[in-house]
Design a protein around this motif. Structure first.
Motif, PDB file in Angstrom:
ATOM      1  N   GLU A 181       0.827  -1.203   0.000  1.00  0.00           N
ATOM      2  CA  GLU A 181       0.000   0.000   0.000  1.00  0.00           C
ATOM      3  C   GLU A 181       0.863   1.256   0.000  1.00  0.00           C
ATOM      4  OE1 GLU A 181      -4.155  -0.004   2.137  1.00  0.00           O
ATOM      5  OE2 GLU A 181      -2.621  -0.742   3.514  1.00  0.00           O
ATOM      6  N   ILE A 182       0.396   2.271  -0.730  1.00  0.00           N
ATOM      7  CA  ILE A 182       0.964   3.615  -0.661  1.00  0.00           C
ATOM      8  C   ILE A 182      -0.212   4.543  -0.401  1.00  0.00           C
ATOM      9  CG2 ILE A 182       2.247   5.414  -1.882  1.00  0.00           C
ATOM     10  CD1 ILE A 182       3.527   3.241  -3.580  1.00  0.00           C
ATOM     11  N   VAL A 183      -0.281   5.081   0.816  1.00  0.00           N
ATOM     12  CA  VAL A 183      -1.475   5.803   1.258  1.00  0.00           C
ATOM     13  C   VAL A 183      -1.120   7.263   1.551  1.00  0.00           C
ATOM     14  CG1 VAL A 183      -3.389   5.851   2.896  1.00  0.00           C
ATOM     15  CG2 VAL A 183      -2.318   3.671   2.281  1.00  0.00           C
ATOM     16  N   PRO A 184      -1.570   8.201   0.719  1.00  0.00           N
ATOM     17  CA  PRO A 184      -1.305   9.618   0.999  1.00  0.00           C
ATOM     18  C   PRO A 184      -2.330  10.199   1.961  1.00  0.00           C
ATOM     19  CG  PRO A 184      -2.490   9.431  -1.057  1.00  0.00           C
ATOM     20  CD  PRO A 184      -2.307   8.017  -0.548  1.00  0.00           C
ATOM     21  N   ALA A 185      -1.920  11.266   2.643  1.00  0.00           N
ATOM     22  CA  ALA A 185      -2.829  12.069   3.471  1.00  0.00           C
ATOM     23  C   ALA A 185      -2.478  13.532   3.195  1.00  0.00           C
ATOM     24  CB  ALA A 185      -2.692  11.702   4.935  1.00  0.00           C
ATOM     25  N   ALA A 186      -2.954  14.434   4.046  1.00  0.00           N
ATOM     26  CA  ALA A 186      -2.774  15.858   3.763  1.00  0.00           C
ATOM     27  C   ALA A 186      -1.295  16.247   3.655  1.00  0.00           C
ATOM     28  CB  ALA A 186      -3.461  16.698   4.834  1.00  0.00           C
ATOM     29  N   ARG A 187      -0.459  15.707   4.565  1.00  0.00           N
ATOM     30  CA  ARG A 187       0.970  16.063   4.548  1.00  0.00           C
ATOM     31  C   ARG A 187       1.863  14.856   4.751  1.00  0.00           C
ATOM     32  NH1 ARG A 187       1.987  21.002   8.526  1.00  0.00           N
ATOM     33  NH2 ARG A 187       4.113  20.360   7.986  1.00  0.00           N
ATOM     34  N   THR A 188       1.327  13.668   4.593  1.00  0.00           N
ATOM     35  CA  THR A 188       2.119  12.454   4.803  1.00  0.00           C
ATOM     36  C   THR A 188       1.840  11.438   3.699  1.00  0.00           C
ATOM     37  OG1 THR A 188       0.413  11.380   6.146  1.00  0.00           O
ATOM     38  CG2 THR A 188       2.037  12.730   7.312  1.00  0.00           C
ATOM     39  N   VAL A 189       2.753  10.473   3.598  1.00  0.00           N
ATOM     40  CA  VAL A 189       2.538   9.307   2.727  1.00  0.00           C
ATOM     41  C   VAL A 189       2.988   8.077   3.515  1.00  0.00           C
ATOM     42  CG1 VAL A 189       3.036   8.177   0.541  1.00  0.00           C
ATOM     43  CG2 VAL A 189       2.991  10.677   0.650  1.00  0.00           C
ATOM     44  N   LEU A 190       2.100   7.093   3.644  1.00  0.00           N
ATOM     45  CA  LEU A 190       2.410   5.838   4.341  1.00  0.00           C
ATOM     46  C   LEU A 190       2.731   4.780   3.289  1.00  0.00           C
ATOM     47  CD1 LEU A 190       2.419   4.121   6.987  1.00  0.00           C
ATOM     48  CD2 LEU A 190       0.014   3.595   6.466  1.00  0.00           C
ATOM     49  N   VAL A 191       3.858   4.112   3.458  1.00  0.00           N
ATOM     50  CA  VAL A 191       4.257   3.034   2.556  1.00  0.00           C
ATOM     51  C   VAL A 191       4.330   1.754   3.378  1.00  0.00           C
ATOM     52  CG1 VAL A 191       5.986   2.212   0.918  1.00  0.00           C
ATOM     53  CG2 VAL A 191       5.563   4.680   1.167  1.00  0.00           C
ATOM     54  N   ARG A 192       3.551   0.742   2.999  1.00  0.00           N
ATOM     55  CA  ARG A 192       3.470  -0.506   3.760  1.00  0.00           C
ATOM     56  C   ARG A 192       3.992  -1.673   2.926  1.00  0.00           C
ATOM     57  NH1 ARG A 192      -2.337  -1.216   6.390  1.00  0.00           N
ATOM     58  NH2 ARG A 192      -1.140  -2.800   7.499  1.00  0.00           N
ATOM     59  N   GLY A 193       4.519  -2.681   3.645  1.00  0.00           N
ATOM     60  CA  GLY A 193       4.976  -3.900   2.984  1.00  0.00           C
ATOM     61  C   GLY A 193       6.446  -3.892   2.628  1.00  0.00           C
ATOM     62  N   LEU A 194       7.204  -2.979   3.205  1.00  0.00           N
ATOM     63  CA  LEU A 194       8.628  -2.862   2.874  1.00  0.00           C
ATOM     64  C   LEU A 194       9.432  -3.966   3.559  1.00  0.00           C
ATOM     65  CD1 LEU A 194       8.814   0.998   3.337  1.00  0.00           C
ATOM     66  CD2 LEU A 194       9.229  -0.200   1.169  1.00  0.00           C
ATOM     67  N   SER A 195      10.375  -4.548   2.834  1.00  0.00           N
ATOM     68  CA  SER A 195      11.241  -5.561   3.433  1.00  0.00           C
ATOM     69  C   SER A 195      12.353  -4.916   4.254  1.00  0.00           C
ATOM     70  CB  SER A 195      11.839  -6.442   2.340  1.00  0.00           C
ATOM     71  OG  SER A 195      12.544  -5.654   1.387  1.00  0.00           O
ATOM     72  N   ASP A 196      12.735  -3.684   3.905  1.00  0.00           N
ATOM     73  CA  ASP A 196      13.800  -2.979   4.629  1.00  0.00           C
ATOM     74  C   ASP A 196      13.419  -1.494   4.728  1.00  0.00           C
ATOM     75  OD1 ASP A 196      16.065  -1.843   5.690  1.00  0.00           O
ATOM     76  OD2 ASP A 196      17.447  -3.021   4.458  1.00  0.00           O
ATOM     77  N   PRO A 197      12.596  -1.133   5.716  1.00  0.00           N
ATOM     78  CA  PRO A 197      12.135   0.268   5.821  1.00  0.00           C
ATOM     79  C   PRO A 197      13.268   1.282   5.943  1.00  0.00           C
ATOM     80  CG  PRO A 197      10.798  -1.170   7.201  1.00  0.00           C
ATOM     81  CD  PRO A 197      11.946  -1.998   6.712  1.00  0.00           C
ATOM     82  N   ARG A 198      14.342   0.923   6.647  1.00  0.00           N
ATOM     83  CA  ARG A 198      15.459   1.877   6.805  1.00  0.00           C
ATOM     84  C   ARG A 198      16.138   2.150   5.461  1.00  0.00           C
ATOM     85  NH1 ARG A 198      17.827   3.013  11.879  1.00  0.00           N
ATOM     86  NH2 ARG A 198      16.654   2.137  13.633  1.00  0.00           N
ATOM     87  N   ALA A 199      16.326   1.118   4.672  1.00  0.00           N
ATOM     88  CA  ALA A 199      16.943   1.311   3.358  1.00  0.00           C
ATOM     89  C   ALA A 199      16.036   2.140   2.460  1.00  0.00           C
ATOM     90  CB  ALA A 199      17.233  -0.048   2.716  1.00  0.00           C
ATOM     91  N   PHE A 200      14.735   1.911   2.572  1.00  0.00           N
ATOM     92  CA  PHE A 200      13.777   2.693   1.789  1.00  0.00           C
ATOM     93  C   PHE A 200      13.883   4.178   2.158  1.00  0.00           C
ATOM     94  CE2 PHE A 200       9.646   4.813   1.871  1.00  0.00           C
ATOM     95  CZ  PHE A 200       9.279   4.739   0.528  1.00  0.00           C
ATOM     96  N   ALA A 201      13.894   4.468   3.472  1.00  0.00           N
ATOM     97  CA  ALA A 201      13.976   5.857   3.913  1.00  0.00           C
ATOM     98  C   ALA A 201      15.257   6.524   3.422  1.00  0.00           C
ATOM     99  CB  ALA A 201      13.883   5.925   5.439  1.00  0.00           C
ATOM    100  N   ALA A 202      16.353   5.796   3.515  1.00  0.00           N
ATOM    101  CA  ALA A 202      17.635   6.360   3.069  1.00  0.00           C
ATOM    102  C   ALA A 202      17.612   6.657   1.573  1.00  0.00           C
ATOM    103  CB  ALA A 202      18.768   5.390   3.404  1.00  0.00           C
ATOM    104  N   GLU A 203      16.953   5.787   0.810  1.00  0.00           N
ATOM    105  CA  GLU A 203      16.886   5.999  -0.643  1.00  0.00           C
ATOM    106  C   GLU A 203      16.017   7.209  -0.981  1.00  0.00           C
ATOM    107  OE1 GLU A 203      15.668   2.605  -2.888  1.00  0.00           O
ATOM    108  OE2 GLU A 203      15.254   3.779  -4.688  1.00  0.00           O
ATOM    109  N   VAL A 204      14.837   7.284  -0.365  1.00  0.00           N
ATOM    110  CA  VAL A 204      13.913   8.378  -0.675  1.00  0.00           C
ATOM    111  C   VAL A 204      14.518   9.725  -0.283  1.00  0.00           C
ATOM    112  CG1 VAL A 204      11.645   9.361  -0.155  1.00  0.00           C
ATOM    113  CG2 VAL A 204      11.890   6.899  -0.515  1.00  0.00           C
TER     114      VAL A 204
END
Length: 223
Positions: free
Chosen positions: A61-84
């Motif tokens: 899932e990729i779920v936007p809100a007013a000022r946020t975006v939630l990304v679910r199902g990541l195998s490595d959330p820390r690596a994802f954050a570093a990439e983005v």
């Protein structure tokens, strides 16, 4: 500059797209906080584009809100954050995709008040809304309700001082930076400018919601 605290929250400042916060949301999700709604929409669009190109096939899932975006199902959330955090997210471009078309009768009880605030005739309000390419920034409030962006900042209108106890289903409305359509009768304080017969929410349809985040939307004037 990037910092990580004990909770795993990552802050970036002065990056290519401003300050972002990456907050852990369980073991396989990240909530990305942006500086404003425009950044959230641009980031959401870029996430959709990269996933369509094959990035992160595990994401559910990729779920936007007013000022946020939630990304679910990541195998490595820390690596994802570093990439983005390293991305140069391009500005959002509206009106390039196939749009959901919503026929509208511009007969709302607040049309004259909106026209007065915009210093134009009611017919010009209708024409401006019809010419504006809208996008579903995010959904909420009620099943099938999409928060539509696209109007310029100078045309923001306030919510009504006294909300209505019952807004009819299909009412096309404005409030703050958003336009929207009430999918069912409910209380509401938005300014009502028109009516559509489109079914915004139909449990027998797949998907049930006519408007989904990221979709382009155009209003068509009908009598």
């Amino acid at each position: 500059m990037t910092s990580v605290d004990k909770t795993g929250t990552t802050d970036t400042a002065g990056g290519p797209h401003g300050t972002l916060r990456f907050l852990p949301a369980g073991e396989s999700a990240v909530l990305v906080e942006t500086g404003d709604g425009e950044q959230a929409e641009a980031l959401h669009a870029e996430l959709l584009r990269r996933r369509a190109a094959g990035a992160w096939p595990e994401v559910t899932e990729i779920v936007p809100a007013a000022r946020t975006v939630l990304v679910r199902g990541l195998s490595d959330p820390r690596a994802f954050a570093a990439e983005v955090a390293r991305w140069d997210v391009p500005p959002l471009v509206r009106g390039r995709g196939e749009a959901v078309e919503l026929p509208v009768r511009f007969d709302g009880p607040d049309l004259a008040e909106v026209a007065a605030r915009w210093r134009m005739a009611p017919a010009e309000v209708a024409d401006l809304i019809v010419r504006t390419p809208f996008r579903v920034a995010f959904c909420g409030f009620a099943p099938g309700f999409g928060y539509l962006t696209g109007l310029p900042p100078e045309l923001r209108v306030p919510r009504r001082d006294s909300p209505r106890t019952a807004v009819p289903a299909g009412s096309v409305a404005l409030a703050g930076p958003y336009a929207g359509v009430y999918p069912r009768s409910s209380p509401g304080g938005w300014q009502l400018v028109g009516t559509t017969d489109a079914a915004l929410w139909d449990p027998a349809r797949e998907p049930a919601a006519l408007l989904t985040p990221g979709a382009d939307v155009r209003f068509l004037a009908v009598r």
